[in-house]
Design a protein around this motif. Sequence first.
Motif: not given
Length: 90
Positions: A14-19
């Motif tokens: 439910g949370d956005w992450y940038l790898f």
Amino acid sequence: ERVVDPYHLANVNGDWYLFAFDHLRHDIRTFVPTRITEVAKTGRSFERPAKFALEKLLRDSFGIHSKEGEFAVVLRFEERVADYIREKRW
């Protein structure tokens, strides 16, 4: 301030992450997009390595958190369930 090569934007639990590959740390790092206050183009291009696989990166993780090694973990339970937990065979 960081210069990164964004490899993958994902919604994890439910949370956005940038790898992205972080040029300061010379490694893939995880960034939270809502904490990014400013973005600027560098004018440079890059190719994401063919060996990059988000599934592999997150395989042994707890959500997005992962670390190699062994760690001592202490779990604390409320008194009303502690006896029940203590009796379990894990």
